[in-house]
Write an enzyme that holds these catalytic residues in place. Sequence first.
Site, PDB file in Angstrom:
ATOM      1  N   TYR A 175     -26.792  27.094  16.048  1.00  0.00           N
ATOM      2  CA  TYR A 175     -27.164  26.896  17.454  1.00  0.00           C
ATOM      3  C   TYR A 175     -27.534  28.214  18.125  1.00  0.00           C
ATOM      4  O   TYR A 175     -28.372  28.245  19.013  1.00  0.00           O
ATOM      5  CB  TYR A 175     -25.998  26.284  18.243  1.00  0.00           C
ATOM      6  CG  TYR A 175     -25.923  24.782  18.204  1.00  0.00           C
ATOM      7  CD1 TYR A 175     -25.672  24.114  17.014  1.00  0.00           C
ATOM      8  CD2 TYR A 175     -26.083  24.036  19.363  1.00  0.00           C
ATOM      9  CE1 TYR A 175     -25.581  22.742  16.983  1.00  0.00           C
ATOM     10  CE2 TYR A 175     -25.988  22.659  19.345  1.00  0.00           C
ATOM     11  CZ  TYR A 175     -25.739  22.005  18.151  1.00  0.00           C
ATOM     12  OH  TYR A 175     -25.657  20.652  18.140  1.00  0.00           O
TER      13      TYR A 175
ATOM     14  N   LYS B 100     -19.187  23.130   3.978  1.00  0.00           N
ATOM     15  CA  LYS B 100     -20.053  22.871   2.823  1.00  0.00           C
ATOM     16  C   LYS B 100     -19.956  24.101   1.928  1.00  0.00           C
ATOM     17  O   LYS B 100     -20.947  24.778   1.626  1.00  0.00           O
ATOM     18  CB  LYS B 100     -21.488  22.603   3.332  1.00  0.00           C
ATOM     19  CG  LYS B 100     -22.441  22.095   2.284  1.00  0.00           C
ATOM     20  CD  LYS B 100     -22.172  20.666   1.822  1.00  0.00           C
ATOM     21  CE  LYS B 100     -23.111  20.286   0.697  1.00  0.00           C
ATOM     22  NZ  LYS B 100     -22.757  19.001   0.040  1.00  0.00           N
TER      23      LYS B 100
ATOM     24  N   ASP C 263     -20.074  16.265   3.703  1.00  0.00           N
ATOM     25  CA  ASP C 263     -20.636  14.970   3.288  1.00  0.00           C
ATOM     26  C   ASP C 263     -19.513  13.975   2.992  1.00  0.00           C
ATOM     27  O   ASP C 263     -19.566  12.812   3.406  1.00  0.00           O
ATOM     28  CB  ASP C 263     -21.597  15.133   2.088  1.00  0.00           C
ATOM     29  CG  ASP C 263     -21.063  16.019   0.976  1.00  0.00           C
ATOM     30  OD1 ASP C 263     -19.969  16.599   1.136  1.00  0.00           O
ATOM     31  OD2 ASP C 263     -21.744  16.139  -0.062  1.00  0.00           O
TER      32      ASP C 263
ATOM     33  N   ASP D 242     -20.966  18.742  15.847  1.00  0.00           N
ATOM     34  CA  ASP D 242     -21.861  17.939  16.686  1.00  0.00           C
ATOM     35  C   ASP D 242     -22.099  16.583  16.023  1.00  0.00           C
ATOM     36  O   ASP D 242     -21.959  15.531  16.635  1.00  0.00           O
ATOM     37  CB  ASP D 242     -23.190  18.692  16.874  1.00  0.00           C
ATOM     38  CG  ASP D 242     -24.174  17.889  17.687  1.00  0.00           C
ATOM     39  OD1 ASP D 242     -23.780  17.376  18.755  1.00  0.00           O
ATOM     40  OD2 ASP D 242     -25.342  17.763  17.262  1.00  0.00           O
TER      41      ASP D 242
ATOM     42  N   ASP E  59     -20.266  12.561  16.972  1.00  0.00           N
ATOM     43  CA  ASP E  59     -21.009  11.332  17.305  1.00  0.00           C
ATOM     44  C   ASP E  59     -20.632  10.212  16.339  1.00  0.00           C
ATOM     45  O   ASP E  59     -20.452   9.055  16.739  1.00  0.00           O
ATOM     46  CB  ASP E  59     -22.525  11.571  17.222  1.00  0.00           C
ATOM     47  CG  ASP E  59     -23.113  12.041  18.547  1.00  0.00           C
ATOM     48  OD1 ASP E  59     -22.411  12.748  19.297  1.00  0.00           O
ATOM     49  OD2 ASP E  59     -24.283  11.698  18.831  1.00  0.00           O
TER      50      ASP E  59
HETATM   51  C1  IPM Z   1     -23.314  17.762  22.497  1.00  0.00           C
HETATM   52  C2  IPM Z   1     -24.802  17.649  22.667  1.00  0.00           C
HETATM   53  C3  IPM Z   1     -25.374  19.042  22.731  1.00  0.00           C
HETATM   54  C4  IPM Z   1     -25.077  19.722  21.406  1.00  0.00           C
HETATM   55  C5  IPM Z   1     -26.882  19.104  23.038  1.00  0.00           C
HETATM   56  C6  IPM Z   1     -27.218  18.370  24.318  1.00  0.00           C
HETATM   57  C7  IPM Z   1     -27.383  20.523  23.093  1.00  0.00           C
HETATM   58  O1  IPM Z   1     -25.368  16.889  21.659  1.00  0.00           O
HETATM   59  O2  IPM Z   1     -22.652  18.318  23.384  1.00  0.00           O
HETATM   60  O3  IPM Z   1     -22.802  17.284  21.481  1.00  0.00           O
HETATM   61  O4  IPM Z   1     -25.801  19.535  20.420  1.00  0.00           O
HETATM   62  O5  IPM Z   1     -24.083  20.461  21.360  1.00  0.00           O
HETATM   63 MN    MN Z   2     -23.925  16.065  20.262  1.00  0.00          MN
END
Ligand code: IPM
Ligand code: MN
Length: 337
Positions: free
Chosen positions: A174, A219, A252, A276, A280
Amino acid sequence: MEQVATMIPSPPVDITRSPGDDSGMSDETADSTRSFRLVGLPGDGIGPEVYASALQVLAVLQERYALRIELDEQLIGGAAVDAMGEPLPQQTIDACRNADAALLGAVGGPQWDGNPAEQRPELGLLKIRAEFSLFCNLRPIVTHPALHSFSPIRAERLRDVDLMIVRELTGGSYFGKKWRDADQAEDVCRYTRPEVERVTRAAARIAQQRQGRITLVDKANVLETSRLWREVAHRVIGEEFPDVSVENMYVDAASMHLLTRPADFDVLLTENLFGDILSDEASMLCGSLGLLPSASLNEDRFGLYEPVHGSAPDIAGQGIANPYAMLLSVAKIMRNS
Ligand code: IPM
Ligand code: MN
């Protein structure tokens, strides 16, 4: 934009009085009012809608618990780009510098997708993370039985799921060097020993309050940065946290085990990009990404709190966004900052 320094309305009732006490507010109880400085960052999309719900809850907290909350509302993301031409104006940074915490709604939306990199809403978020060294991102995943049926995972696997994702938030690809030309592009993934040490310590302290088990996700069979993480994290935990255990898991495999045996995790520690993606994925255990709060902390106790869900432009403005993740983020402010 003018700076709006507002006070959430003060309590209509005298909450410093104990029952049966009719002597009024003593000096001592007046001094016990705790003061707290919060920067409000409504942002874009459904951000301002869920943020409005948070303000309602903060007003009640202030009334009930002798808290004095000073709120300073500022711009970030697309809203800041539109008003001031940049996603994280200096005024917002200055306000955060004077605050105990910031509460963010969400940033982003399709209207800014074509913007140059320096004027993308997401950059506001990345810059505030970097500016305040918010290296420790906490994303708790706790499933509630009433929501099991909303998850794509079978209910019997969701029982007893209570895991904390600790995502490193200010390093890795990032923030590494980036460049591209017409034919190639590069995002350098770089980590330093101190960066790994501090987030490992944060995760270990959290593990001590829980079951004392860290799963380090990487990894290491391919990436040099992962091999550094392993070496450093094992040393820090071994030397400083004898009551905490650490196991290794490739990312993975972790993505698979999060779905097949999620209840086996206690604290999941990982680098920025893996965190990240895995957070999710893990949100689906709870039934929806819309239910997850998060806290991003630095070493000075300043924290940025936000729902994980993002700006959801498809439902923005309809008044149907669920503020649950935002309200849990308020709860995390009370706990961590
Ligand atoms: C999160 C989001 C951010 C990230 C984006 C919006 C830059 O997806 O906070 O998880 O990737 O960190
Ligand atoms: Mn995210």
